[in-house]
Enzyme design. Structure first.
Site, PDB file in Angstrom:
ATOM      1  CE  LYS A  14     -25.812  37.748 -13.811  1.00 16.61           C
ATOM      2  NZ  LYS A  14     -26.216  38.823 -12.844  1.00 16.61           N
ATOM      3  NE  ARG A  89     -20.655  36.483  -9.801  1.00 10.08           N
ATOM      4  CZ  ARG A  89     -21.935  36.166 -10.009  1.00 10.08           C
ATOM      5  NH1 ARG A  89     -22.256  35.204 -10.821  1.00 10.08           N
ATOM      6  NH2 ARG A  89     -22.875  36.820  -9.372  1.00 10.08           N
ATOM      7  NE  ARG A 128     -34.023  37.358  -6.881  1.00  2.00           N
ATOM      8  CZ  ARG A 128     -32.900  37.167  -7.562  1.00  2.00           C
ATOM      9  NH1 ARG A 128     -32.958  36.773  -8.818  1.00  2.00           N
ATOM     10  NH2 ARG A 128     -31.738  37.373  -7.007  1.00  2.00           N
ATOM     11  NE  ARG A 134     -30.388  34.415  -5.224  1.00  2.00           N
ATOM     12  CZ  ARG A 134     -29.771  34.772  -6.345  1.00  2.00           C
ATOM     13  NH1 ARG A 134     -30.316  34.491  -7.532  1.00  2.00           N
ATOM     14  NH2 ARG A 134     -28.614  35.393  -6.296  1.00  2.00           N
ATOM     15  NE  ARG A 146     -26.487  38.931  -4.660  1.00  2.00           N
ATOM     16  CZ  ARG A 146     -27.819  38.893  -4.783  1.00  2.00           C
ATOM     17  NH1 ARG A 146     -28.597  39.206  -3.760  1.00  2.00           N
ATOM     18  NH2 ARG A 146     -28.363  38.532  -5.920  1.00  2.00           N
TER      19      ARG A 146
HETATM   20  P1  AP5 Z   1     -32.746  38.051 -12.465  1.00  2.00           P
HETATM   21  O1  AP5 Z   1     -33.152  37.698 -13.845  1.00  2.00           O
HETATM   22  O2  AP5 Z   1     -32.779  37.012 -11.438  1.00  2.00           O
HETATM   23  O3  AP5 Z   1     -31.339  38.796 -12.474  1.00  2.00           O
HETATM   24  P2  AP5 Z   1     -29.888  38.189 -12.412  1.00  2.00           P
HETATM   25  O4  AP5 Z   1     -29.024  39.097 -13.184  1.00  2.00           O
HETATM   26  O5  AP5 Z   1     -29.926  36.742 -12.793  1.00  2.00           O
HETATM   27  O6  AP5 Z   1     -29.631  38.395 -10.852  1.00  2.00           O
HETATM   28  P3  AP5 Z   1     -29.022  37.397  -9.775  1.00  2.00           P
HETATM   29  O7  AP5 Z   1     -29.523  37.863  -8.436  1.00  2.00           O
HETATM   30  O8  AP5 Z   1     -29.232  35.984 -10.125  1.00  2.00           O
HETATM   31  O9  AP5 Z   1     -27.548  37.789  -9.911  1.00  2.00           O
HETATM   32  P4  AP5 Z   1     -26.314  37.367  -9.110  1.00  2.00           P
HETATM   33  O10 AP5 Z   1     -25.243  37.654 -10.073  1.00  2.00           O
HETATM   34  O11 AP5 Z   1     -26.241  38.034  -7.780  1.00  2.00           O
HETATM   35  O12 AP5 Z   1     -26.602  35.843  -8.748  1.00  2.00           O
HETATM   36  P5  AP5 Z   1     -25.912  34.506  -9.186  1.00  2.00           P
HETATM   37  O13 AP5 Z   1     -26.908  33.458  -8.992  1.00  2.00           O
HETATM   38  O14 AP5 Z   1     -25.251  34.630 -10.488  1.00  2.00           O
HETATM   39  O15 AP5 Z   1     -33.692  39.290 -12.039  1.00  2.00           O
HETATM   40  C1  AP5 Z   1     -33.652  39.796 -10.729  1.00  2.00           C
HETATM   41  C2  AP5 Z   1     -35.072  40.186 -10.306  1.00  2.00           C
HETATM   42  O16 AP5 Z   1     -35.506  41.262 -11.108  1.00  2.00           O
HETATM   43  C3  AP5 Z   1     -36.104  39.076 -10.499  1.00  2.00           C
HETATM   44  O17 AP5 Z   1     -37.021  39.115  -9.463  1.00  2.00           O
HETATM   45  C4  AP5 Z   1     -36.757  39.429 -11.826  1.00  2.00           C
HETATM   46  O18 AP5 Z   1     -38.077  38.964 -11.910  1.00  2.00           O
HETATM   47  C5  AP5 Z   1     -36.676  40.940 -11.823  1.00  2.00           C
HETATM   48  N1  AP5 Z   1     -36.537  41.499 -13.156  1.00  2.00           N
HETATM   49  C6  AP5 Z   1     -35.815  41.021 -14.194  1.00  2.00           C
HETATM   50  N2  AP5 Z   1     -35.899  41.827 -15.252  1.00  2.00           N
HETATM   51  C7  AP5 Z   1     -36.692  42.876 -14.874  1.00  2.00           C
HETATM   52  C8  AP5 Z   1     -37.141  44.038 -15.539  1.00  2.00           C
HETATM   53  N3  AP5 Z   1     -36.809  44.320 -16.805  1.00  2.00           N
HETATM   54  N4  AP5 Z   1     -37.924  44.894 -14.859  1.00  2.00           N
HETATM   55  C9  AP5 Z   1     -38.289  44.616 -13.561  1.00  2.00           C
HETATM   56  N5  AP5 Z   1     -37.892  43.524 -12.886  1.00  2.00           N
HETATM   57  C10 AP5 Z   1     -37.100  42.668 -13.531  1.00  2.00           C
HETATM   58  O19 AP5 Z   1     -24.755  34.362  -8.084  1.00  2.00           O
HETATM   59  C11 AP5 Z   1     -25.078  34.174  -6.729  1.00  2.00           C
HETATM   60  C12 AP5 Z   1     -23.809  33.892  -5.940  1.00  2.00           C
HETATM   61  O20 AP5 Z   1     -23.216  32.660  -6.372  1.00  2.00           O
HETATM   62  C13 AP5 Z   1     -22.673  34.925  -6.032  1.00  2.00           C
HETATM   63  O21 AP5 Z   1     -22.858  35.995  -5.131  1.00  2.00           O
HETATM   64  C14 AP5 Z   1     -21.462  34.057  -5.688  1.00  2.00           C
HETATM   65  O22 AP5 Z   1     -21.418  33.825  -4.306  1.00  2.00           O
HETATM   66  C15 AP5 Z   1     -21.797  32.734  -6.365  1.00  2.00           C
HETATM   67  N6  AP5 Z   1     -21.304  32.662  -7.747  1.00  2.00           N
HETATM   68  C16 AP5 Z   1     -22.069  32.506  -8.874  1.00  2.00           C
HETATM   69  N7  AP5 Z   1     -21.305  32.476  -9.981  1.00  2.00           N
HETATM   70  C17 AP5 Z   1     -20.018  32.619  -9.547  1.00  2.00           C
HETATM   71  C18 AP5 Z   1     -18.766  32.702 -10.228  1.00  2.00           C
HETATM   72  N8  AP5 Z   1     -18.718  32.636 -11.573  1.00  2.00           N
HETATM   73  N9  AP5 Z   1     -17.656  32.852  -9.496  1.00  2.00           N
HETATM   74  C19 AP5 Z   1     -17.707  32.896  -8.124  1.00  2.00           C
HETATM   75  N10 AP5 Z   1     -18.871  32.864  -7.425  1.00  2.00           N
HETATM   76  C20 AP5 Z   1     -20.023  32.724  -8.138  1.00  2.00           C
HETATM   77 MG    MG Z   2     -29.378  34.951 -11.807  1.00  2.00          MG
END
Ligand code: AP5
Ligand code: MG
Length: 191
Positions: A14, A89, A128, A134, A146
């Site tokens: 994402k 979410r 990562r 992180r 997660r």
């Molecule tokens: P990346 O692009 O970072 O993927 P992502 O989907 O953004 O993954 P996240 O880890 O950010 O998801 P998340 O949902 O756990 O985290 P968030 O910050 O939203 O890619 C991941 C890795 O893969 C990178 O290293 C990238 O380079 C690699 N990659 C990408 N594409 C690739 C490909 N095609 N091939 C190979 N490698 C690839 O949430 C974190 C926390 O915040 C949650 O756990 C929760 O505690 C809180 N939170 C956030 N939003 C909410 C909400 N709406 N409600 C409640 N709590 C929330």
């Molecule tokens: Mg992300």
């Protein structure tokens, strides 16, 4: 004005794809995870509240998350459209987002959902962990938590958008460029 929910499990890409989509289409990128991490880094009250949830892979409570999302979106009156990354979410967040946009005469245009196999998610996030700093990438048990929270609480949010005929699945395996091509085609194809 197009407002896109970029959906998918942790590690689906994402954040990676949002950066490319912003460059290409001029959206404002709004990631609740990024907002929480910036607040944790800055030592704000919000950061103090959010930290234990992020570190353990649990969701931050809806009322806090919805408020911060709305405040941040209101800070971008110039936006020609948003990419919502990591929000909504829960069903309550999806309903709140609909109400918020409706109050501005807007709506969600589409949910683009990145579909990635679980083993690939675990591999991407473990890799990562070597560089991201992180806390929630560093422990395989938190990565699994997660993914489990996503399956139990977040995946059902897709039904909200399917019910509005706004859901579009996007194959999220392959190279970053290939996946960007698929997202771009969806956006250029009238989404
Ligand atoms: P990346 O692009 O970072 O993927 P992502 O989907 O953004 O993954 P996240 O880890 O950010 O998801 P998340 O949902 O756990 O985290 P968030 O910050 O939203 O890619 C991941 C890795 O893969 C990178 O290293 C990238 O380079 C690699 N990659 C990408 N594409 C690739 C490909 N095609 N091939 C190979 N490698 C690839 O949430 C974190 C926390 O915040 C949650 O756990 C929760 O505690 C809180 N939170 C956030 N939003 C909410 C909400 N709406 N409600 C409640 N709590 C929330
Ligand atoms: Mg992300």
């Amino acid at each position: 004005m197009r407002n896109i929910v970029l959906f998918g499990p942790p590690g689906a890409g994402k954040g990676t794809q949002s950066v490319l989509l912003v460059d290409h289409f001029g959206f404002v990128h709004l990631s609740t995870g990024d907002i929480f991490r910036a607040n944790i880094k800055g030592g704000t009250e919000l950061g103090k509240l959010a930290k234990s949830f992020l570190d353990s892979g649990q969701l931050v409570p809806d009322d806090v998350t919805i408020q911060i999302l709305e405040d941040t979106a209101n800070g971008h009156p110039e936006a020609k459209g948003f990419i919502f990354d990591g929000f909504p979410r829960t069903k309550a967040q999806a309903e709140a987002l609909d109400r918020f946009l409706e109050s501005k005469g807007q709506s969600i245009t589409a949910m683009l959902a990145l579909e990635v196999e679980e083993e690939e998610l675990r591999q991407r996030l473990s890799k990562r962990a070597e560089t991201s700093g992180r806390v929630d990438d560093a422990d395989p048990l938190v990565i699994q938590k997660r993914i489990d929270v996503y399956n139990a609480e977040t995946a059902p949010v897709a039904e909200h958008y399917k019910g509005q005929n706004k859901y579009q699945g996007i194959a999220g395996m392959g190279t970053i460029e290939d996946i960007f091509g698929r997202l771009s085609s969806a956006l250029e194809g009238g989404v």
